[in-house]
Write an enzyme that holds these catalytic residues in place. Structure first.
Site, PDB file in Angstrom:
ATOM      1  N   ASP A  39     -22.305   0.216   2.399  1.00 54.97           N
ATOM      2  CA  ASP A  39     -21.049   0.813   1.936  1.00 54.97           C
ATOM      3  C   ASP A  39     -20.517   0.076   0.712  1.00 54.97           C
ATOM      4  O   ASP A  39     -20.076   0.686  -0.266  1.00 54.97           O
ATOM      5  CB  ASP A  39     -19.993   0.783   3.054  1.00 54.97           C
ATOM      6  N   SER A  80     -13.577   4.077   3.527  1.00 54.59           N
ATOM      7  CA  SER A  80     -12.319   3.737   2.849  1.00 54.59           C
ATOM      8  C   SER A  80     -12.096   2.226   2.869  1.00 54.59           C
ATOM      9  O   SER A  80     -11.528   1.668   1.926  1.00 54.59           O
ATOM     10  CB  SER A  80     -11.143   4.462   3.502  1.00 54.59           C
ATOM     11  N   LEU A 108     -16.115   7.664   5.561  1.00 56.35           N
ATOM     12  CA  LEU A 108     -16.403   7.705   4.124  1.00 56.35           C
ATOM     13  C   LEU A 108     -16.121   6.357   3.462  1.00 56.35           C
ATOM     14  O   LEU A 108     -15.965   6.262   2.252  1.00 56.35           O
ATOM     15  CB  LEU A 108     -15.607   8.831   3.456  1.00 56.35           C
ATOM     16  N   SER A 162       0.842  -1.198   0.000  1.00 58.90           N
ATOM     17  CA  SER A 162       0.000   0.000   0.000  1.00 58.90           C
ATOM     18  C   SER A 162       0.872   1.241   0.000  1.00 58.90           C
ATOM     19  O   SER A 162       1.799   1.357   0.814  1.00 58.90           O
ATOM     20  CB  SER A 162      -0.895   0.012   1.241  1.00 58.90           C
ATOM     21  N   TYR A 167     -21.835  -0.011  17.829  1.00 58.92           N
ATOM     22  CA  TYR A 167     -22.519  -0.403  16.584  1.00 58.92           C
ATOM     23  C   TYR A 167     -23.100  -1.817  16.738  1.00 58.92           C
ATOM     24  O   TYR A 167     -24.274  -2.053  16.430  1.00 58.92           O
ATOM     25  CB  TYR A 167     -21.521  -0.354  15.421  1.00 58.92           C
TER      26      TYR A 167
END
Ligand code: GLA
Length: 376
Positions: free
Chosen positions: A166, A121, A119, A61, A218
């Site tokens: 998502d 990722s 967002l 990465s 969650y």
């Protein structure tokens, strides 16, 4: 930048991209098999990839620690791969679990999706890898199937009990539209979302906060919803119609009532938002967004002082509507603003954050963009 050839000694077969997402409305409804309305963002994770036939998965990465992670595909098991490499590994594992006999690959990953901002990722990373594998191994899976594989990867390998929003947004988003998803049967419709011609903008304000309780909370909220559905003898809270809300609340213990109220009213807000967009009235979304925030703050209780302040400051500066987006406990806020008021709104939120001693918020201008695709 280090090239694929330098890292792996040969050229990639191709490059695949998958975007982050921002959700317009429909929060904590996906795992209740209800409705959501996200858009895919221009920011993507890109995966350059080449298939390997020796069972090795080699991962690098650009945002990582400068080392190549090397794994044996046959040894992959939940809990064995920590950090970012766990996400690509999870996708390979989930494809094999779903009966697809995939092997190794060399993968060079690069991303401009902000991390920790709510967002998605990680969904973007999963979907980029799933798309690359789909082509490299000729699997012929549809975008929806790949989204479910990516969700399974996250649920069962990474250990995060997320819904499917998502991954569906990242796989199935389309430029200029919002994705109306029914999380029960995964049917989708691309709803026109053209803010520019309405003289509007969608600001995404990253509060740069993520409270530690996020993951545990969650899972607890999801469990609470499932308990409520079971007490109501329903497969999911999606099956409580708005007209049945009050009787349903009367059958539930006090602590579960606000959760159910949020889910039922939030599904209605998605319906309302879709109707407004279909009618060519994106400005009408404003009050729907703000009502969604109040419900997440007061009933679902997943907002926090930073997201509440960003919403209040944006509204005081003239935003048509604003709300936290994503799972909550930090992350980002969206604000719908007239183009001419965008800078002023952003400055007002930044000033409010300074006064409160919060970090300088990040700002992204959200444009509904394409979902996962092969780029070369
Ligand atoms: C996270 C999860 C999604 C969804 C949202 C809340 O982003 O990954 O599946 O549940 O929270 O709407």
């Amino acid at each position: 930048m280090t090239t694929f050839h330098e890292l792996f000694g040969h050229a990639p077969t191709g490059e695949w991209a998958a975007p982050g997402r921002v959700n317009l409305i429909g929060e904590h409804t996906d795992y209740n098999l209800g409705f959501v309305l996200p858009i895919a963002l221009p920011q993507t994770v890109r995966a350059r990839a080449r298939r390997r036939d020796d069972g090795r998965l080699r991962l690098y990465s650009v945002q990582g620690d400068g080392r190549v992670a090397e794994l044996a595909v046959a040894d992959l098991a939940p809990g064995t791969v920590a950090g970012w490499a766990g996400y690509p590994a999870a996708v390979v594992w989930a494809l094999r679990q779903a009966g697809h006999p995939v092997g190794g690959a060399d993968l060079l990953l690069d991303s401009d999706v902000p991390t920790g901002a709510g967002l998605s990722s990680s969904a973007a990373l999963e979907c980029a890898v799933a798309s690359a594998y789909n082509d490299l191994y000729g699997l012929g899976l549809a975008a929806q199937d790949l989204a479910v594989v990516a969700q399974q990867a996250e649920n069962r390998f990474v250990g995060v009990p997320c819904g499917v929003m998502d991954q569906m947004a990242s796989m199935c988003g389309r430029a200029g539209t919002a994705l109306h998803l029914d999380a029960r049967d995964l049917s989708i419709r691309h709803v026109p979302f053209d803010l520019a011609s309405a003289g509007l903008r969608l600001l995404v304000i990253d509060t740069r906060t993520r409270h530690d309780l996020a993951d545990g909370a969650y899972a607890a909220l999801r469990a609470g919803c499932e308990r409520a559905a079971a007490l109501l003898d329903l497969p999911a809270l999606r099956d409580v119609p708005p007209s049945g809300l009050d009787p349903a609340l009367g059958r539930l213990p006090a602590e579960l009532r606000p959760l159910v109220r949020h889910v039922v009213t939030e599904n209605e807000r998605v319906r309302r938002a879709v109707a407004l967009l279909d009618a060519g009235d994106p400005a009408g979304l404003g009050p729907v967004l703000t009502a969604g925030h109040a419900s997440l703050r007061d009933d679902y209780r997943v907002s926090c002082p930073e997201t509440d302040l960003a919403v209040e400051a944006a509204l005081s500066a003239g935003a048509l509507g604003a709300r936290m987006t994503g799972g909550g406990f930090g992350g980002s806020v969206i604000a719908l603003v007239a183009v001419g008021a965008a800078d002023e709104t952003a400055a007002a939120v930044a000033a409010a954050f300074r006064r409160a001693g919060y970090p300088e918020p990040g700002l992204v201008h959200a444009i509904a963009s394409a979902g996962a695709r092969r780029v070369s």
